[in-house]
Design a protein around this motif. Structure first.
Motif, PDB file in Angstrom:
ATOM      1  N   ILE A  92      70.899   4.233  71.148  1.00 47.35           N
ATOM      2  CA  ILE A  92      71.484   5.653  72.768  1.00 47.35           C
ATOM      3  C   ILE A  92      70.381   6.570  72.158  1.00 47.35           C
ATOM      4  O   ILE A  92      69.366   7.134  71.335  1.00 47.35           O
ATOM      5  CB  ILE A  92      72.961   6.465  71.470  1.00 47.35           C
ATOM      6  N   ASP A 196      78.664   5.249  83.842  1.00 48.21           N
ATOM      7  CA  ASP A 196      79.371   4.717  82.682  1.00 48.21           C
ATOM      8  C   ASP A 196      78.980   4.812  81.478  1.00 48.21           C
ATOM      9  O   ASP A 196      79.801   4.839  80.471  1.00 48.21           O
ATOM     10  CB  ASP A 196      79.941   3.585  82.705  1.00 48.21           C
ATOM     11  N   SER A 266      85.031   7.520  70.945  1.00 44.71           N
ATOM     12  CA  SER A 266      84.468   9.089  71.714  1.00 44.71           C
ATOM     13  C   SER A 266      84.355   8.548  72.428  1.00 44.71           C
ATOM     14  O   SER A 266      83.836   8.995  73.608  1.00 44.71           O
ATOM     15  CB  SER A 266      83.640   9.452  70.514  1.00 44.71           C
TER      16      SER A 266
HETATM   17  P1  5GP Z   1      78.200   9.251  72.511  1.00 42.51           P
HETATM   18  O1  5GP Z   1      77.834   8.736  71.116  1.00 42.51           O
HETATM   19  O2  5GP Z   1      77.656  10.782  72.417  1.00 42.51           O
HETATM   20  O3  5GP Z   1      79.825   9.144  72.815  1.00 42.51           O
HETATM   21  O4  5GP Z   1      77.989   8.007  73.702  1.00 42.51           O
HETATM   22  C1  5GP Z   1      76.356   8.710  74.003  1.00 42.51           C
HETATM   23  C2  5GP Z   1      76.119   8.156  74.745  1.00 42.51           C
HETATM   24  O5  5GP Z   1      76.297   6.450  74.776  1.00 42.51           O
HETATM   25  C3  5GP Z   1      76.725   8.756  75.799  1.00 42.51           C
HETATM   26  O6  5GP Z   1      76.032   8.777  77.516  1.00 42.51           O
HETATM   27  C4  5GP Z   1      77.886   6.753  76.437  1.00 42.51           C
HETATM   28  O7  5GP Z   1      77.663   7.122  77.416  1.00 42.51           O
HETATM   29  C5  5GP Z   1      77.083   6.321  75.479  1.00 42.51           C
HETATM   30  N1  5GP Z   1      77.709   5.307  75.166  1.00 42.51           N
HETATM   31  C6  5GP Z   1      77.845   5.436  74.225  1.00 42.51           C
HETATM   32  N2  5GP Z   1      79.108   4.240  73.101  1.00 42.51           N
HETATM   33  C7  5GP Z   1      78.926   3.213  74.644  1.00 42.51           C
HETATM   34  C8  5GP Z   1      79.158   2.404  74.741  1.00 42.51           C
HETATM   35  O8  5GP Z   1      80.286   1.513  73.552  1.00 42.51           O
HETATM   36  N3  5GP Z   1      79.795   1.822  76.236  1.00 42.51           N
HETATM   37  C9  5GP Z   1      79.339   2.926  77.204  1.00 42.51           C
HETATM   38  N4  5GP Z   1      79.417   2.470  79.118  1.00 42.51           N
HETATM   39  N5  5GP Z   1      78.357   3.725  76.797  1.00 42.51           N
HETATM   40  C10 5GP Z   1      78.496   4.323  75.864  1.00 42.51           C
END
Ligand code: 5GP
Length: 268
Positions: A92, A196, A266
């Motif tokens: 990420i 997504d 989350s």
């Molecule tokens: P956060 O850690 O803030 O929840 O996610 C950070 C970014 O990574 C966001 O843009 C989120 O959509 C993406 N992301 C994190 N984990 C996943 C996952 O398991 N699946 C998908 N499709 N996106 C994820």
């Protein structure tokens, strides 16, 4: 090309073998999930919006020297990809503090992160995708130190290219998730880059243009996906544009009450 047996099915995509050696078909389904699968729906055409955006972004990245698994689209929701040995990491890149980073660390939502912050999670649903550090990645033998350095370098290059592409459409790339795989000795970008997996804000209004609309009931998800697909691919929207919806008061992941730490409660 002939689609053969199902190899793998995830929360929103299915992967099939084909009659062509070294190539798979990825089908983008209409399933949408969040909060570790705690919220689930089927939204008509969602798969084709994500497929279209992913294909557009993969082609753009390829043009700029990034190796991706993308080969071609067979139809609006089926993508031919190169077979990779997937590395179970969720890489990420964060340009602006939002989502889990503001729940878990004392960042204020909207704070610019310069240089961008790379967070790497272990892709393991049964463990709720825990965050890793470099030592853990190597100790778990998920990637060698050299591969990890290469992955981070490619991730930052993709971030720069993608942020520029989206900025040209008035969209701020807040953060996004990538997955990589090995094709021989080369590291390729795999999986998808779509609404997504990105967090996108309208530059002018701050409106969410991604799965946060679904996660936090911020409005009509499919109208948002339709409009953002048209903006990213620079094509006319498929249907009449929906009403604009501003960001909510809290308007963020910070208001997430599931609050079980950084687990995929989350996101997802
Ligand atoms: P956060 O850690 O803030 O929840 O996610 C950070 C970014 O990574 C966001 O843009 C989120 O959509 C993406 N992301 C994190 N984990 C996943 C996952 O398991 N699946 C998908 N499709 N996106 C994820």
């Amino acid at each position: 090309m002939k689609q053969k047996n199902l190899l793998y099915t995830g929360k929103a995509k299915s992967v099939y073998r084909t009659d062509v050696k070294g190539q798979f078909i990825v089908e983008f389904r209409d399933d949408i999930t969040a909060f570790d699968g705690g919220k689930k729906d089927v939204l008509k055409n969602k798969g084709s919006y994500n497929a279209e955006v992913s294909a557009f972004i993969f082609e753009y990245l390829e043009k700029h020297g990034v190796k991706t698994h993308f080969v071609e689209m067979l139809d609006p929701r089926r993508m031919v990809v190169r077979e990779l040995g997937m590395i179970p990491l969720e890489v990420i890149v964060r340009n602006i503090a939002a989502g889990s980073i503001i729940r878990n660390y004392p960042f204020k939502e909207g704070t610019k992160l310069d240089p961008p912050v790379i967070v790497i999670d272990f892709k393991d649903d049964s463990r709720h995708d825990p965050m890793l550090n470099d030592d853990l990645v190597v100790a778990l033998k998920l990637a060698t130190p050299k591969e990890l350095a290469e992955i981070k370098k490619i991730a930052l290059k993709i971030n720069t290219l993608l942020a520029k592409l989206l900025a040209s459409q008035g969209i701020t790339l807040v953060d996004f998730k990538m997955e990589f795989g090995r094709g021989g000795k080369t590291i390729y970008l795999g999986d998808e880059i779509s609404m997504d997996s990105m967090r996108l804000w309208d530059k002018e209004t701050g409106e969410s243009l991604d799965k946060d609309v679904y996660r936090f009931n911020k409005g009509d998800v499919m109208a948002t996906y339709n409009r953002v697909t048209a903006r990213i691919t620079k094509k006319p929207a498929a249907k009449a544009p929906a009403k604009k919806k501003g960001r909510t008061e809290t308007g963020d992941g910070g208001s997430c009450k599931e609050g079980k730490g950084r687990g995929k409660e989350s996101v997802g």
